[in-house]
Each structure stands twice: as structure tokens, then as C-alpha cells.
Design an enzyme around this catalytic site. Structure first.
Site, PDB file in Angstrom:
ATOM      1  N   LYS A  22       0.837  -1.197   0.000  1.00  0.00           N
ATOM      2  CA  LYS A  22       0.000   0.000   0.000  1.00  0.00           C
ATOM      3  C   LYS A  22       0.876   1.253   0.000  1.00  0.00           C
ATOM      4  O   LYS A  22       1.457   1.606   1.043  1.00  0.00           O
ATOM      5  CB  LYS A  22      -0.900   0.023   1.238  1.00  0.00           C
ATOM      6  CG  LYS A  22      -1.748  -1.229   1.437  1.00  0.00           C
ATOM      7  CD  LYS A  22      -2.759  -1.414   0.318  1.00  0.00           C
ATOM      8  CE  LYS A  22      -3.709  -2.557   0.615  1.00  0.00           C
ATOM      9  NZ  LYS A  22      -4.438  -3.002  -0.594  1.00  0.00           N
ATOM     10  N   HIS A 132      14.354  -6.681  -3.295  1.00  0.00           N
ATOM     11  CA  HIS A 132      14.296  -7.934  -4.065  1.00  0.00           C
ATOM     12  C   HIS A 132      14.590  -7.760  -5.553  1.00  0.00           C
ATOM     13  O   HIS A 132      14.833  -8.758  -6.242  1.00  0.00           O
ATOM     14  CB  HIS A 132      12.908  -8.581  -3.933  1.00  0.00           C
ATOM     15  CG  HIS A 132      12.558  -9.001  -2.536  1.00  0.00           C
ATOM     16  ND1 HIS A 132      13.356  -9.849  -1.800  1.00  0.00           N
ATOM     17  CD2 HIS A 132      11.501  -8.692  -1.742  1.00  0.00           C
ATOM     18  CE1 HIS A 132      12.786 -10.044  -0.605  1.00  0.00           C
ATOM     19  NE2 HIS A 132      11.672  -9.350  -0.547  1.00  0.00           N
ATOM     20  N   HIS A 169      11.849 -10.449   5.062  1.00  0.00           N
ATOM     21  CA  HIS A 169      12.283 -11.246   3.911  1.00  0.00           C
ATOM     22  C   HIS A 169      13.769 -11.036   3.631  1.00  0.00           C
ATOM     23  O   HIS A 169      14.297  -9.940   3.835  1.00  0.00           O
ATOM     24  CB  HIS A 169      11.482 -10.853   2.667  1.00  0.00           C
ATOM     25  CG  HIS A 169      10.002 -11.030   2.830  1.00  0.00           C
ATOM     26  ND1 HIS A 169       9.181 -10.011   3.292  1.00  0.00           N
ATOM     27  CD2 HIS A 169       9.201 -12.098   2.615  1.00  0.00           C
ATOM     28  CE1 HIS A 169       7.932 -10.450   3.342  1.00  0.00           C
ATOM     29  NE2 HIS A 169       7.909 -11.718   2.951  1.00  0.00           N
ATOM     30  N   ASP A 256       7.874  -5.459   8.252  1.00  0.00           N
ATOM     31  CA  ASP A 256       7.027  -6.652   8.181  1.00  0.00           C
ATOM     32  C   ASP A 256       7.442  -7.746   9.157  1.00  0.00           C
ATOM     33  O   ASP A 256       6.819  -8.803   9.215  1.00  0.00           O
ATOM     34  CB  ASP A 256       6.932  -7.197   6.741  1.00  0.00           C
ATOM     35  CG  ASP A 256       8.260  -7.283   6.045  1.00  0.00           C
ATOM     36  OD1 ASP A 256       9.304  -7.027   6.688  1.00  0.00           O
ATOM     37  OD2 ASP A 256       8.274  -7.589   4.834  1.00  0.00           O
TER      38      ASP A 256
HETATM   39 ZN   LIG Z   1       9.542  -7.978   3.406  1.00  0.00          ZN
END
Ligand SMILES: [Zn+2]
Length: 376
Positions: A22, A132, A169, A256
Site C-alpha cells: 500500500k 528484491h 524477507h 514486516d
Molecule cells: Zn519484506
């Protein structure tokens, strides 16, 4: 002087209503900083992002990929999208997708330049940290790897860089970019690739050639919680970065890993997140801070506001300014306190045991290879 990127120009872009990323959270985070009085003052400067140039993007990305991304900027479908990871659920093509990526990258590069010019001790691009993106492929909601491009800017000036990534991540794109060099130490602490995207970042990924010993990965089991993070900071991040003794610290502060995230399950508390930021600050290095992931908007806006406050040595009250609550209400956001009531409980024993194994492995493999700047 500390610099903050004003992300409001970016709010016109949108991954789509069903996508977890978002962009409006950037506006809400900046609004909360503003409501706390953190966007003005004698030692705070804000600036707007500018688009990175194609030439700058080519420091990491391939010509073919940048060209395809530029062609998709109208949101139109063009051939070969899938080859480049584009047009998927994760990495949709939407109107302005190229501009979005280039604005974020330009802002991170400019943060690096402010640091190099001595005009900022800390520079924070909360829109950045899109870790990423690969040279010829969009991945994990990331189209252009702003962190890699910013680090390139620092390297071109002869700096040695420590990049620490606390997103849930693995910071795979940044690790990939600098896997064979000892000019950048990459450290990523994340949820184990056995349980979450992108499926990499295992403890035996330690770099290659000149870079052997300069890639560090700390995979954590789900429900890692605060004790695990405390240990990772005290036994890995802080001692390793101190040994390496970089000229510039770059951090990816993805939110996150926090308790309540909709994508990851690491369950860190906001209290611990604030302490992580304090620990980075305590290293006393010129510091380029980037945002990253974060799929619970209430967490993200609070985490990055706390981060920016601590970067400026401000200790914020837990009471959220009411004018911001009015601004956030249309987004369904109603948070009671800045740091939240939900204090994560102790880490499970299996998490700590697994972490002990990871740290023992790093002590065997990375520690003997890792060293500080060459003495001349
Ligand atoms: Zn992440």
C-alpha cells in the site's frame, strides 16, 4: 543535519486495491511524523524525490529490463513481461510503474549524495528498501533496486559500506549485487527461506571470491519474537559491523517483522523495533536508512515514525496526535498508542536453539574471514 524524503509525490501510484503493498502508507507515515513535529526544525531537512536517470539504473539493471519497464509505464501489456518478472500478481504493471521505481531510486541515490557531501549525518527514504529487484527481473513487489543503486553511489566515492536488512524477507537483490566484493558487508536477518519468500538467505550463503565472508545471513524460525532479535543484534549485527568498521551504514528497515503483519510471522514488538533503530544509531556512522516491506499499515506508520524520531534523538510520547487520527480514519486506522499494547512475549525455546546453531555456524565460517579496513 538529518534529511528525510518527503514521499507525498509518490502517492499517485498504486499497485491496485488487492495488492498488499500500500503506497498510501508512506503518506500516512509522513503525516504522523509531521503531526509529531518531526518534519521541521533547525536540524531537519526534507526533500522531494526526483526520478533516477536511466544511466543510474544501469549501474545494476540491464538495458533490456529498463527498456521493458519503461514501455510498461502506461500500464500497457508488452511482450516478454513474464521473462522479467513483470505483469504477475506480485509485480503488476500499473500506470507509472517505471516512474514509481525511478522516483524511489532517485531519492535513495540523493540520500547517499547528501551523506557524501557531508550535508546529512542521517538520511531516511521511507519509500526505499526495495531489496528484491534483480538486474533483469522485478521480484517481490520491487521493480528497481534503490538500495543497490544508492550503495553504488557510495562505492564510486571510495566508501566501504555495511548494509543491514531487518525486513522479514531475505535481502536477496542487494546480496546478489555485492556477493563477490568485500567493499560491502551485507547482513540480512529474516524469516527462514524454508517458510517464506524468496526462499533464500541461508546461513551458508557467505559470499564468493573477494566477497567471501562479507555476506551474512541470519534466518529465523517463525514466531521469533523480541529475545531472538536482541540476540541477533548483540551477537551478530553489532559485533560484525563494528569489526568491519564501514564508512557508511545503510539499513533496510522493513516493518514486516512486526507482530500482526499480514505476510510474515516473526512477531517483533514496536518496542524492540525502536531499540533496533537505537542500536544502529549507536554505531555512530553516517547513516542511510531505507524503508522496505510492511503489510500492516498501523505497524508501518508507527515503526517508521519511531525510527525517524530516534534518528533525531527524539523520544516520542505514546499519545498519538489527534489531528493525525483524523487524517488516518478514512483508511480504517484507529491506533490507541504509538508503541502499541501488543508487547510480544518471550521467544520460544526452539527459536533460540535454532538461532544458537546459526550463530555458532557464523562464528565458524564468517568471523575468521571478516576484517576491517586495510591499514595503510
Ligand atoms: Zn519484506
Amino acid at each position: 543535519m538529518n534529511c528525510l524524503v518527503d514521499p507525498r509525490k509518490l502517492l499517485e501510484y498504486d499497485f491496485g486495491p488487492l495488492h498488499p503493498f500500500k503506497i498510501y502508507r508512506l503518506g500516512l507515515a509522513y503525516g504522523l511524523m509531521e503531526a509529531y513535529g518531526l518534519t521541521t526544525g533547525p536540524s531537519i531537512r526534507t526533500f522531494e524525490p526526483r526520478e533516477a536517470t536511466e544511466e543510474e539504473a544501469l549501474n545494476f539493471h540491464t538495458e533490456g529490463y529498463v527498456e521493458i519497464l519503461r514501455l510498461t509505464d502506461t500500464g500497457m501489456w508488452v511482450p516478454n513481461l513474464f521473462v522479467h518478472g513483470l505483469g504477475t500478481g506480485d509485480n503488476p504493471v500499473f500506470p507509472g510503474v517505471y516512474e514509481w521505481g525511478m522516483y524511489v531510486a532517485g531519492a535513495s541515490i540523493d540520500c547517499a549524495k547528501e551523506i557524501l557531501a557531508g550535508r546529512a549525518e542521517v538520511a531516511f527514504n521511507l519509500a526505499g528498501g526495495l531489496h528484491h529487484a534483480m538486474p533483469a527481473r522485478a521480484s517481490g513487489f520491487c521493480h528497481i533496486n534503490d538500495g543497490v543503486l544508492a550503495i553504488h553511489t557510495l562505492l564510486k566515492d571510495g566508501k566501504r559500506v555495511a548494509y543491514v536488512d531487518i525486513d522479514a524477507h531475505h535481502g536477496d537483490g542487494v546480496q546478489h549485487a555485492f556477493y563477490k566484493t568485500d567493499r560491502v558487508l551485507t547482513v540480512s536477518v529474516h524469516q527462514s527461506g524454508h517458510t517464506i519468500f524468496p526462499g533464500s538467505g541461508f546461513v551458508d550463503e557467505i559470499g564468493q571470491e573477494e566477497g567471501r565472508g562479507y555476506a551474512v545471513n541470519v534466518p529465523l524460525l517463525p514466531s521469533a519474537r523480541d529475545d531472538a532479535y536482541e540476540k541477533v543484534f548483540s551477537q551478530v549485527i553489532l559485533p560484525f559491523v563494528k569489526t568491519y568498521d564501514p564508512d557508511v551504514l545503510v539499513t533496510q528497515l522493513g516493518a514486516d517483522a512486526l507482530l500482526g503483519d499480514r505476510v510474515a510471522g516473526l512477531e517483533m514488538s514496536l518496542h524492540r523495533f525502536e531499540q533496533c533503530v537505537d542500536a544502529f544509531h549507536g554505531l555512530g556512522k553516517p547513516w542511510l536508512a531505507l524503508g522496505g516491506g510492511g503489510y500492516d499499515v498501523e505497524n508501518v506508520v508507527r515503526a517508521w515514525t519511531l525510527a525517524w524520531a530516534r534518528m533525531n534523538d527524539v523520544d516520542l510520547s505514546d499519545d498519538i496526535p489527534p489531528e493525525w487520527l483524523t487524517q488516518a480514519a478514512p483508511y480504517g486506522i484507529a491506533v490507541a498508542t504509538l508503541r502499541g499494547e501488543r508487547k510480544a512475549s518471550a521467544s520460544p525455546q526452539r527459536v533460540m536453539d535454532d538461532l544458537d546453531r546459526v550463530i555458532a555456524k557464523l562464528n565458524d565460517t564468517v568471523v575468521p574471514l571478516l576484517s576491517g579496513p586495510a591499514k595503510t
